[in-house]
Design an enzyme around this catalytic site. Structure first.
Site, short mmCIF file in Angstrom:
data_model
loop_
_atom_site.label_atom_id
_atom_site.label_comp_id
_atom_site.label_asym_id
_atom_site.label_seq_id
_atom_site.Cartn_x
_atom_site.Cartn_y
_atom_site.Cartn_z
N CYS A 1 0.84 -1.21 0.00
CA CYS A 1 0.00 0.00 0.00
C CYS A 1 0.87 1.26 0.00
CB CYS A 1 -0.91 -0.04 1.23
SG CYS A 1 -1.82 1.47 1.56
N CYS B 1 0.06 3.80 2.65
CA CYS B 1 0.48 3.30 3.97
C CYS B 1 1.96 3.60 4.20
CB CYS B 1 0.25 1.80 4.08
SG CYS B 1 -1.47 1.27 3.95
#
Length: 107
Positions: free
Chosen positions: A33, A36
């Site tokens: 991600c 993230c």
């Protein structure tokens, strides 16, 4: 990962989150991600700001899908503050605004 951010999984979740004497900021994330990974310095910065006042943990949702489900995580990154057993999803992503949001919940 910073020493002030603890990696949590199914095995240590109870000890690190449920039994914590201090509030816990949970960063639900996954290594693939991009957002993230971009949020990681902010999360580490928050950990350094609060020190012993706030425990900061990361949960990889790929490795621990049941923990993500338990907190109703439908997208990542997801930051959730658990205080006195009550989870609150945090909306802010900049360090300054995130600290302000956390401060309001810790009072």
């Amino acid at each position: 990962m910073s020493a002030t951010v603890i990696s949590v999984d199914d095995d240590n979740f109870a000890a690190e989150v449920e039994q914590s004497k201090q509030p816990v900021l949970i960063d639900f994330w996954a290594p693939w991600c991009g957002p993230c990974m971009a949020l990681l310095p902010t999360v580490e910065g928050v950990a350094s700001v609060y020190g012993d006042e706030l425990k900061v943990v990361k949960i990889n949702v790929d490795d621990c899908p049941k923990l993500g489900e338990k907190f109703g995580v439908q997208g990542i990154p997801n930051l959730t503050l658990v205080k006195d057993g009550t989870p609150t999803v945090l909306r802010e992503r900049s360090r300054t605004r995130l600290v302000g949001e956390i401060d309001a919940l810790l009072d």
